[in-house]
Motif scaffolding. Structure first.
Motif, short mmCIF file in Angstrom:
data_model
loop_
_atom_site.label_atom_id
_atom_site.label_comp_id
_atom_site.label_asym_id
_atom_site.label_seq_id
_atom_site.Cartn_x
_atom_site.Cartn_y
_atom_site.Cartn_z
N ARG A 103 15.46 70.26 -33.14
CA ARG A 103 14.69 71.17 -32.29
C ARG A 103 14.64 70.65 -30.85
NH1 ARG A 103 11.72 71.83 -37.05
NH2 ARG A 103 10.23 70.20 -36.50
N ALA A 104 14.49 69.32 -30.70
CA ALA A 104 14.46 68.72 -29.36
C ALA A 104 15.78 68.93 -28.64
CB ALA A 104 14.12 67.23 -29.46
N LEU A 105 16.89 68.83 -29.36
CA LEU A 105 18.20 69.08 -28.74
C LEU A 105 18.31 70.54 -28.29
CD1 LEU A 105 20.65 67.10 -31.05
CD2 LEU A 105 19.59 66.37 -28.90
N GLY A 106 17.73 71.43 -29.07
CA GLY A 106 17.71 72.83 -28.69
C GLY A 106 16.85 73.06 -27.46
N HIS A 152 16.04 81.73 -39.30
CA HIS A 152 16.27 80.31 -39.53
C HIS A 152 17.46 79.82 -38.70
CE1 HIS A 152 13.41 80.29 -42.82
NE2 HIS A 152 13.96 81.43 -43.21
N ARG A 153 17.35 78.59 -38.20
CA ARG A 153 18.43 78.00 -37.40
C ARG A 153 19.62 77.66 -38.29
NH1 ARG A 153 13.59 76.00 -35.45
NH2 ARG A 153 13.30 76.12 -33.20
N ARG A 154 20.82 77.93 -37.78
CA ARG A 154 22.07 77.60 -38.46
C ARG A 154 22.98 76.88 -37.47
NH1 ARG A 154 22.29 78.91 -43.94
NH2 ARG A 154 24.52 79.03 -43.62
N SER A 194 26.77 74.78 -36.54
CA SER A 194 28.20 74.67 -36.83
C SER A 194 28.59 73.19 -36.86
CB SER A 194 29.01 75.38 -35.74
OG SER A 194 28.89 74.68 -34.51
N ARG A 195 29.81 72.92 -37.35
CA ARG A 195 30.31 71.54 -37.35
C ARG A 195 30.45 71.02 -35.93
NH1 ARG A 195 34.81 72.45 -41.75
NH2 ARG A 195 35.81 73.17 -39.87
N TYR A 196 30.89 71.88 -35.02
CA TYR A 196 31.00 71.47 -33.62
C TYR A 196 29.63 71.04 -33.09
CZ TYR A 196 31.37 71.79 -28.57
OH TYR A 196 31.30 71.51 -27.24
N GLN A 197 28.59 71.81 -33.37
CA GLN A 197 27.24 71.46 -32.93
C GLN A 197 26.76 70.17 -33.58
OE1 GLN A 197 25.41 75.21 -33.96
NE2 GLN A 197 25.15 75.74 -31.79
N LEU A 198 27.14 69.94 -34.81
CA LEU A 198 26.75 68.68 -35.48
C LEU A 198 27.43 67.48 -34.82
CD1 LEU A 198 26.57 69.54 -39.28
CD2 LEU A 198 24.78 69.59 -37.55
N ALA A 256 18.42 62.37 -20.98
CA ALA A 256 19.59 61.72 -20.41
C ALA A 256 20.76 61.77 -21.39
CB ALA A 256 19.27 60.28 -20.03
N ALA A 257 20.47 61.55 -22.67
CA ALA A 257 21.53 61.61 -23.69
C ALA A 257 22.17 63.00 -23.71
CB ALA A 257 20.97 61.26 -25.06
N CYS A 258 21.35 64.03 -23.63
CA CYS A 258 21.87 65.40 -23.63
C CYS A 258 22.75 65.64 -22.41
CB CYS A 258 20.73 66.41 -23.69
SG CYS A 258 19.88 66.43 -25.28
N ARG A 259 22.32 65.17 -21.25
CA ARG A 259 23.12 65.35 -20.04
C ARG A 259 24.45 64.60 -20.15
NH1 ARG A 259 24.91 68.66 -16.74
NH2 ARG A 259 25.31 67.90 -14.68
N ILE A 260 24.43 63.39 -20.68
CA ILE A 260 25.65 62.61 -20.87
C ILE A 260 26.62 63.36 -21.79
CG2 ILE A 260 26.60 60.52 -21.95
CD1 ILE A 260 24.02 59.07 -20.88
#
Length: 114
Positions: free
Chosen positions: A37-40, A54-56, A58-62, A80-84
């Motif tokens: 949820r935080a990544l979202g 419900h959230r679903r 993909s492998r790419y998102q994983l 910062a991790a998300c920006r990187i």
């Protein structure tokens, strides 16, 4: 015969097909649903929503989430991790496009010309 709205077997190989529920995605990553949820919230990944809301994922998102988790585990703040991760993804795409343009500009190789 499968129903019209049911996912086909072909979707199983699709990297962008949202096959993972939040619980399953969290288990695969070894994290919590709160982390996803935080990544979202940080706009790193936007899961598809099922008809029930419900959230679903993909492998790419994983893969993207796994990279972010790796950085967070190393002590990088989540924002910062998300920006990187976003910048790494943009760089990879730019390099792929650059290589494709270079091949197109160079014309066919001797093997391709045959």
């Amino acid at each position: 015969m499968p129903a019209e709205n049911s996912p086909g077997i072909d979707n199983l190989d699709d990297d962008s097909y949202p096959a993972y529920t939040m619980g399953r995605a969290a288990a695969v990553l070894g994290t919590t649903p709160a982390f996803l949820r935080a990544l979202g919230e940080a706009k790193l990944i936007t899961p598809l929503r099922s008809e029930g809301g419900h959230r679903r994922y993909s492998r790419y998102q994983l893969r993207i989430a796994a990279r972010a988790r790796e950085l967070v585990d190393q002590g990088t703040p989540i924002e910062a991790a998300c920006r990187i991760v976003i910048l790494e993804d943009q760089l990879d795409e730019a390099l792929r496009l650059n290589e494709a343009m270079r091949r197109q500009a160079d014309g066919p190789t001797t093997d391709e010309a045959r």
